[in-house]
Motif scaffolding. Structure first.
Motif, PDB file in Angstrom:
ATOM      1  N   GLN A  18       0.793  -1.168   0.083  1.00 61.73           N
ATOM      2  CA  GLN A  18       0.144   0.239  -0.242  1.00 61.73           C
ATOM      3  C   GLN A  18       0.747   1.204  -0.164  1.00 61.73           C
ATOM      4  OE1 GLN A  18      -2.568  -1.756   3.571  1.00 61.73           O
ATOM      5  NE2 GLN A  18      -3.788   0.164   2.636  1.00 61.73           N
ATOM      6  N   ALA A  19       1.883   1.215   0.917  1.00 58.24           N
ATOM      7  CA  ALA A  19       2.977   2.640   0.914  1.00 58.24           C
ATOM      8  C   ALA A  19       3.582   2.661  -0.591  1.00 58.24           C
ATOM      9  CB  ALA A  19       4.037   2.146   1.849  1.00 58.24           C
ATOM     10  N   ALA A  20       3.699   1.677  -1.248  1.00 57.33           N
ATOM     11  CA  ALA A  20       4.416   1.567  -2.510  1.00 57.33           C
ATOM     12  C   ALA A  20       3.472   2.272  -3.660  1.00 57.33           C
ATOM     13  CB  ALA A  20       4.993   0.273  -2.897  1.00 57.33           C
ATOM     14  N   CYS A 277       5.272  -0.046   9.412  1.00 61.04           N
ATOM     15  CA  CYS A 277       4.700   1.016   9.810  1.00 61.04           C
ATOM     16  C   CYS A 277       5.469   2.287   9.539  1.00 61.04           C
ATOM     17  CB  CYS A 277       4.083   0.843  11.180  1.00 61.04           C
ATOM     18  SG  CYS A 277       2.730  -0.253  11.042  1.00 61.04           S
ATOM     19  N   LEU A 278       6.722   2.140   9.943  1.00 57.83           N
ATOM     20  CA  LEU A 278       7.641   3.320   9.722  1.00 57.83           C
ATOM     21  C   LEU A 278       7.744   3.792   8.170  1.00 57.83           C
ATOM     22  CD1 LEU A 278      10.198   4.510  10.629  1.00 57.83           C
ATOM     23  CD2 LEU A 278      11.656   3.141   9.692  1.00 57.83           C
ATOM     24  N   LEU A 279       7.504   2.819   7.266  1.00 57.26           N
ATOM     25  CA  LEU A 279       7.251   3.429   6.147  1.00 57.26           C
ATOM     26  C   LEU A 279       5.900   3.882   5.786  1.00 57.26           C
ATOM     27  CD1 LEU A 279       8.915   0.173   4.241  1.00 57.26           C
ATOM     28  CD2 LEU A 279      10.071   2.363   4.877  1.00 57.26           C
ATOM     29  N   ALA A 280       5.061   3.426   6.220  1.00 61.65           N
ATOM     30  CA  ALA A 280       3.623   3.864   6.322  1.00 61.65           C
ATOM     31  C   ALA A 280       3.640   5.417   6.935  1.00 61.65           C
ATOM     32  CB  ALA A 280       2.781   3.220   7.050  1.00 61.65           C
ATOM     33  N   ASN A 281       4.390   5.535   8.003  1.00 65.10           N
ATOM     34  CA  ASN A 281       4.463   6.882   8.478  1.00 65.10           C
ATOM     35  C   ASN A 281       5.269   7.853   7.592  1.00 65.10           C
ATOM     36  OD1 ASN A 281       3.101   6.541  11.191  1.00 65.10           O
ATOM     37  ND2 ASN A 281       4.783   6.243  12.242  1.00 65.10           N
ATOM     38  N   THR A 282       6.150   7.582   6.989  1.00 63.20           N
ATOM     39  CA  THR A 282       6.968   8.473   6.160  1.00 63.20           C
ATOM     40  C   THR A 282       5.944   9.066   5.016  1.00 63.20           C
ATOM     41  OG1 THR A 282       8.994   7.206   6.832  1.00 63.20           O
ATOM     42  CG2 THR A 282       9.245   8.865   4.981  1.00 63.20           C
ATOM     43  N   GLU A 296      -5.339   6.449   3.181  1.00 59.18           N
ATOM     44  CA  GLU A 296      -6.268   5.656   4.122  1.00 59.18           C
ATOM     45  C   GLU A 296      -5.667   4.286   4.277  1.00 59.18           C
ATOM     46  OE1 GLU A 296     -10.332   5.120   2.919  1.00 59.18           O
ATOM     47  OE2 GLU A 296     -10.493   7.301   2.388  1.00 59.18           O
ATOM     48  N   GLY A 297      -5.932   3.846   5.906  1.00 58.56           N
ATOM     49  CA  GLY A 297      -5.323   2.560   6.273  1.00 58.56           C
ATOM     50  C   GLY A 297      -4.047   2.642   6.886  1.00 58.56           C
ATOM     51  N   LEU A 298      -3.272   3.519   6.624  1.00 60.14           N
ATOM     52  CA  LEU A 298      -1.739   3.481   7.005  1.00 60.14           C
ATOM     53  C   LEU A 298      -1.562   4.383   8.273  1.00 60.14           C
ATOM     54  CD1 LEU A 298       0.163   3.865   3.583  1.00 60.14           C
ATOM     55  CD2 LEU A 298      -0.461   1.733   4.842  1.00 60.14           C
TER      56      LEU A 298
END
Ligand code: NAD
Length: 300
Positions: A18-20, A277-282, A296-298
């Motif tokens: 999702q982050a990607a 989650c670190l990637l999601a936070n970034t 959404e969702g991150l």
């Protein structure tokens, strides 16, 4: 009936995916590439491994990864100057200072010198306060990963009884705040809690973040409860060969899995979610910095 195994490896891969997707959209639609800077002071072997895998996964999802490796004797002044530089660098959206720091450096001061908007670990005192008052913040990665797994498994957590074992600033306390935010009735247990097994027996959700191998036993668990095991403990494993070790959690997996409705294994449970989650936070920090809608969702 045997518990459902919550597969953190698979879930983390989904979060990274999702982050990607969000990173690709940021590049294509806005010409922005999120950037994560990791600062490592000294040569602690475990920290070096963490920093390497954070860098690798950052690049894998299409973000820019910047690593600053500083000498173990780096002065506080020089470290603060480096953070200041990253704070003002528009290409950097997330800053992570790998902990623990060498003893001569003041960890609180260093963490609180990071721009809260770029504090992707969620440890800055402003983010702690925002989370505590139910406002938009950067959320610490490990508890965020636990929350995502719980929401995915249960849907709504509203009204559930949750016991968090451990009151650390990086796991126990923020975990409790997040569960409260999702309308659980939350108990925080710790080393002075009286009759811990009895407290845990009331819980629909048990989050174990203690650092004591296989402490939580199956007969502490309410039948059907969900066990989220944050602990990472290394035990000698002579059966695997001389000098070999194995990882176990804070829950005794075999006995808990017989009673629980769902459980996270160790390894392969909470662990992989932390970097995801670190990637999601970034990604979230980058969207906020550019006034764009949050993915959404991150986030929590
Ligand atoms: P910590 O040492 O800071 O805190 C441990 C907490 O456990 C304390 O609040 C203490 O009161 C409580 N405690 C100690 N003995 C207890 C007992 N007998 N009964 C009840 N409570 C007791 O640890 P931490 O940083 O919160 O980490 C906890 C565990 O989670 C460790 O095993 C750590 O390695 C692991 N961890 C995993 C991840 C991950 O990515 N999966 C991230 C952070 C921490």
């Amino acid at each position: 009936m045997a518990a459902t195994v919550i597969d953190g490896k698979e879930f983390a891969a989904r979060v990274r995916g999702q982050a990607a997707e969000h990173v690709a959209a940021l590049k294509a639609n806005h010409g922005i590439t999120p950037g994560l800077a990791v600062v490592l002071v000294g040569e602690d072997p475990a920290s070096q491994v963490y920093v390497r895998s954070k860098g690798k996964m950052t690049v894998e999802v299409g973000m820019n990864s910047v690593e600053h490796k500083l000498d173990v004797n780096t002065s506080q002044e020089d470290l603060l100057a480096m953070i200041d530089q990253l704070n003002t660098d528009p290409a950097i959206h997330g800053i992570l200072v790998q902990l623990p720091l060498p003893g001569h450096l003041n960890e609180d001061l260093v963490i609180n010198s990071i721009d809260p908007a770029k504090d992707v670990d969620g440890f800055h005192i402003s983010n702690v306060g925002l989370l505590g008052t139910g406002q938009k913040s950067m959320v610490p990665c490990t508890p965020l990963g636990c929350l995502m797994m719980l929401r995915d498994h249960h849907g709504s957590l509203s009204g559930m009884d949750a016991v968090v074992i451990g009151r650390s600033n990086i796991v126990g306390k923020p975990m409790a705040q997040l569960l409260l935010g999702d309308s659980c009735t939350v108990t925080i247990a710790h080393s002075r809690t009286k009759d811990l097994p009895d407290v845990v027996r009331r819980a629909d959700i048990v989050v174990a973040a203690v650092g004591r191998p296989e402490m939580v036993l199956g007969d502490w668990i309410k039948p059907g409860a969900t066990v989220i095991d944050v602990g990472i403990n290394r035990l000698d494993a002579p059966e695997k060969g001389a000098g070999k070790t194995r990882l176990v959690g804070d829950a005794d997996y075999a006995s808990c899995a017989e009673v629980a409705g769902a459980i996270t294994p160790v390894p392969g449970g909470v662990g992989p979610m932390t970097i995801a989650c670190l990637l999601a936070n970034t990604v979230t920090a980058c969207c906020r910095a550019n006034g764009l809608a949050e993915p959404e969702g991150l986030t929590a």
